[in-house]
Enzyme design. Structure first.
Site, PDB file in Angstrom:
ATOM      1  N   LYS A 167       0.873  -1.492  -0.025  1.00 23.00           N
ATOM      2  CA  LYS A 167      -0.282   0.129   0.284  1.00 23.00           C
ATOM      3  C   LYS A 167       1.044   1.100  -0.035  1.00 23.00           C
ATOM      4  CE  LYS A 167      -3.684   2.325   3.308  1.00 23.00           C
ATOM      5  NZ  LYS A 167      -2.740   3.246   3.699  1.00 23.00           N
ATOM      6  N   SER A 200      -1.764   4.115  -3.462  1.00 22.08           N
ATOM      7  CA  SER A 200      -2.618   5.144  -2.412  1.00 22.08           C
ATOM      8  C   SER A 200      -1.542   6.182  -2.036  1.00 22.08           C
ATOM      9  CB  SER A 200      -2.369   4.563  -1.554  1.00 22.08           C
ATOM     10  OG  SER A 200      -2.728   4.945   0.198  1.00 22.08           O
ATOM     11  N   HIS A 235      -1.585   7.934   1.285  1.00 15.95           N
ATOM     12  CA  HIS A 235      -1.923   7.358   2.612  1.00 15.95           C
ATOM     13  C   HIS A 235      -3.027   8.561   2.708  1.00 15.95           C
ATOM     14  CE1 HIS A 235      -0.202   5.277   6.284  1.00 15.95           C
ATOM     15  NE2 HIS A 235      -0.546   5.720   7.097  1.00 15.95           N
ATOM     16  N   ARG A 292      -1.116  12.092   4.158  1.00 10.56           N
ATOM     17  CA  ARG A 292      -0.633  11.968   5.041  1.00 10.56           C
ATOM     18  C   ARG A 292       1.463  12.280   5.331  1.00 10.56           C
ATOM     19  NH1 ARG A 292      -4.071  12.579   9.184  1.00 10.56           N
ATOM     20  NH2 ARG A 292      -2.974  11.374  11.592  1.00 10.56           N
ATOM     21  N   ASP A 303      -7.196   4.184  -2.973  1.00 12.72           N
ATOM     22  CA  ASP A 303      -7.537   4.981  -2.390  1.00 12.72           C
ATOM     23  C   ASP A 303      -7.505   6.537  -1.685  1.00 12.72           C
ATOM     24  OD1 ASP A 303      -5.487   5.987  -0.492  1.00 12.72           O
ATOM     25  OD2 ASP A 303      -5.607   3.844   0.994  1.00 12.72           O
ATOM     26  N   GLY A 304      -8.506   7.129  -1.132  1.00 13.72           N
ATOM     27  CA  GLY A 304      -7.676   8.905  -1.268  1.00 13.72           C
ATOM     28  C   GLY A 304      -8.730   9.848  -1.100  1.00 13.72           C
ATOM     29  N   ILE A 311     -12.294   9.042  -1.891  1.00 13.55           N
ATOM     30  CA  ILE A 311     -13.245   8.333  -2.590  1.00 13.55           C
ATOM     31  C   ILE A 311     -14.290   8.433  -1.157  1.00 13.55           C
ATOM     32  CG2 ILE A 311     -14.316   6.513  -3.100  1.00 13.55           C
ATOM     33  CD1 ILE A 311     -11.236   5.384  -3.557  1.00 13.55           C
ATOM     34  N   GLY A 363     -10.749   5.795   4.233  1.00 14.53           N
ATOM     35  CA  GLY A 363     -10.364   6.045   5.370  1.00 14.53           C
ATOM     36  C   GLY A 363     -11.481   7.078   6.610  1.00 14.53           C
ATOM     37  N   ARG A 364     -11.348   8.158   6.478  1.00 16.66           N
ATOM     38  CA  ARG A 364     -11.649   9.185   6.977  1.00 16.66           C
ATOM     39  C   ARG A 364     -13.372   9.359   7.774  1.00 16.66           C
ATOM     40  NH1 ARG A 364      -7.247  11.995   4.571  1.00 16.66           N
ATOM     41  NH2 ARG A 364      -5.680  12.641   5.736  1.00 16.66           N
TER      42      ARG A 364
HETATM   43  C1  LIG Z   1      -6.060   9.125  11.305  1.00 16.86           C
HETATM   44  C2  LIG Z   1      -5.206   7.934   9.812  1.00 16.86           C
HETATM   45  C3  LIG Z   1      -4.856   7.494  10.277  1.00 16.86           C
HETATM   46  C4  LIG Z   1      -4.276   6.679   9.973  1.00 16.86           C
HETATM   47  N1  LIG Z   1      -3.614   5.126  10.364  1.00 16.86           N
HETATM   48  C5  LIG Z   1      -2.875   4.624   9.254  1.00 16.86           C
HETATM   49  C6  LIG Z   1      -2.706   3.051   9.595  1.00 16.86           C
HETATM   50  O1  LIG Z   1      -2.294   2.756  10.301  1.00 16.86           O
HETATM   51  N2  LIG Z   1      -1.865   2.684   8.498  1.00 16.86           N
HETATM   52  C7  LIG Z   1      -1.901   2.087   6.954  1.00 16.86           C
HETATM   53  O2  LIG Z   1      -1.900   1.523   6.479  1.00 16.86           O
HETATM   54  N3  LIG Z   1      -2.794   3.727   6.747  1.00 16.86           N
HETATM   55  C8  LIG Z   1      -3.099   4.314   7.735  1.00 16.86           C
HETATM   56  N4  LIG Z   1      -3.484   5.866   7.216  1.00 16.86           N
HETATM   57  C9  LIG Z   1      -4.153   6.144   6.093  1.00 16.86           C
HETATM   58  C10 LIG Z   1      -5.596   5.657   5.210  1.00 16.86           C
HETATM   59  O3  LIG Z   1      -5.335   3.722   5.603  1.00 16.86           O
HETATM   60  C11 LIG Z   1      -5.513   5.539   4.010  1.00 16.86           C
HETATM   61  O4  LIG Z   1      -4.803   5.299   3.054  1.00 16.86           O
HETATM   62  C12 LIG Z   1      -6.467   7.186   3.533  1.00 16.86           C
HETATM   63  O5  LIG Z   1      -6.824   7.725   4.524  1.00 16.86           O
HETATM   64  C13 LIG Z   1      -7.037   6.770   2.290  1.00 16.86           C
HETATM   65  O6  LIG Z   1      -7.911   8.047   2.218  1.00 16.86           O
HETATM   66  P1  LIG Z   1      -9.824   8.377   2.857  1.00 16.86           P
HETATM   67  O7  LIG Z   1      -9.035   8.850   4.141  1.00 16.86           O
HETATM   68  O8  LIG Z   1      -8.845  10.046   2.258  1.00 16.86           O
HETATM   69  O9  LIG Z   1     -10.372   8.266   2.784  1.00 16.86           O
HETATM   70  C14 LIG Z   1      -4.517   7.178   8.211  1.00 16.86           C
HETATM   71  C15 LIG Z   1      -5.498   7.634   7.734  1.00 16.86           C
HETATM   72  C16 LIG Z   1      -5.135   8.521   8.103  1.00 16.86           C
HETATM   73  C17 LIG Z   1      -6.397   9.602   8.096  1.00 16.86           C
END
Ligand SMILES: Cc1cc2nc3c(=O)[nH]c(=O)nc-3n(C[C@H](O)[C@H](O)[C@H](O)COP(=O)(O)O)c2cc1C
Length: 338
Positions: A212, A234, A236, A239, A267-268, A270, A290-291
């Protein structure tokens, strides 16, 4: 239960860590990490939204598709909708601590089990976070994919073995966590992985490997050649690195290069069934959200996560009727607007 009420409650419970905006687009929370925002200027999170928005669908209603099929199959597992819960950790630092790590993991896993989709769990600098995800998978019997941070190869293999014991269907690494300063500062190694190291991991684990955080054709090819079975396109959720491309901008070229060799997820940003349909039309086999699931959990627990996933499923179903799409193998054409 309605989405506005869920958001209102979430805003109260997240105590300023998240504003639970009408559209979760990274603008109000730009730079808020810890918190729910994107890193730095927040442009990578916002780029995800903008990239999806650029793609447009064709409206079509002179056809005979009355009941589109929104089910899909991932690694031989049938899922009722092509939307997967993304790994989310750091509830205290990022969301204010109204829910514990364990409470969120359990409600997200249960919701995914009830909806009939895949739950992904995460890993972070707190060593308790990875096992919490495994417990949720074991307890609920959901189709689960735990993700490890890009730790040492030895540590990753150990984590994959634990995932296998918990009944996970695959195992992932969020390779884009390679520069996470909070991990490095807390004395835990994370770092980039060479093709040789990925191969070594593939050869020593008993689960399909998902990488990922892939954003280029070159790295998608490395993942496929090294034996990974899936990638998540992705950044992330914006972030980890400021000023990346949006995922919907890079997805088509990645699918073109490796789509016949490896499963491509994305992702990202959606947020709706229409967004899901666009990503599938660009070649992804399923998407992660995610969020909004964290917001739902804070606004109404497991039921609100299910409510949100059903809302997205309904929007997808409707969008498929309105684009003449009978199933997910025949997604509509998308056009890039400037
Ligand atoms: C608060 C927060 C914590 C996250 N923790 C992880 C994690 O522990 N492992 C990981 O692979 N991605 C983590 N992510 C990334 C998400 O898995 C994902 O890639 C991302 O949030 C997708 O975008 P979206 O939130 O706009 O849908 C985190 C994202 C956020 C916002």
């Amino acid at each position: 239960m309605n989405w506005n009420e869920i958001r209102k409650k979430a805003r109260e419970n997240m105590k300023g860590y998240c504003r639970a905006c009408k559209r979760c687009d990274g603008i109000a929370c730009a730079g808020e990490i810890p918190g729910m925002g994107g890193t730095g200027t927040g442009r990578s999170f916002i780029a995800n939204i903008e990239a999806i928005d650029r793609w447009r669908l064709e409206l079509k209603t002179l056809h005979d598709i009355q009941k589109p099929d929104i089910t899909s199959e991932i690694f031989g597992y049938k899922i009722n909708m092509p939307v997967i819960a993304a790994p989310m950790t750091g509830l205290k630092g990022n969301a204010g601590g109204f829910l514990t790590e364990r409470e969120y993991a359990l409600m997200a896993a249960e919701a995914c089990k009830n909806i009939g989709t895949i739950y992904m769990s995460g890993d972070a600098n707190d060593p308790d976070m990875y096992p919490v995800g495994l417990d949720a998978i074991l307890k609920t019997g959901v189709i689960g994919i735990p993700f490890s941070k890009p730790r040492t190869v030895k540590e990753i293999i150990e984590k994959a073995n634990l995932a296998k014991k918990a009944g996970a269907m695959a195992f992932g690494i969020d390779v884009d966590g390679a520069g996470l300063i909070m991990m490095i500062r807390s004395g835990q190694f994370v770092g980039p992985k060479s093709k040789k190291e990925i191969k070594e991991i593939v050869d020593n684990i008993d689960l399909s490997l998902v990488l990922k955080g892939i954003m280029t054709v070159e790295e998608a090819e490395i993942a496929a050649d090294a034996g990974a079975k899936a990638i998540v396109v992705s950044n992330h959720g914006g972030r980890v690195l400021d000023f990346t491309m949006g995922t919907a901008d890079v997805l088509p070229d990645i699918v073109k290069a490796v789509g016949d060799k490896i499963l491509v997820l994305v992702d990202g940003g959606i947020r709706s069934g229409v967004d899901v349909l666009k990503m599938l039309s660009l070649g992804a086999k399923a998407v992660l959200i995610g969020r909004p699931l964290m917001v739902a959990a804070h606004g109404g627990g497991r039921e609100a996560i299910e409510f949100y996933l059903k809302k997205v499923a309904d929007e997808l179903y409707q969008a498929m009727i309105l684009t003449g799409c009978k199933d997910l193998s025949s997604t509509p054409k998308v056009y890039r607007a400037n």
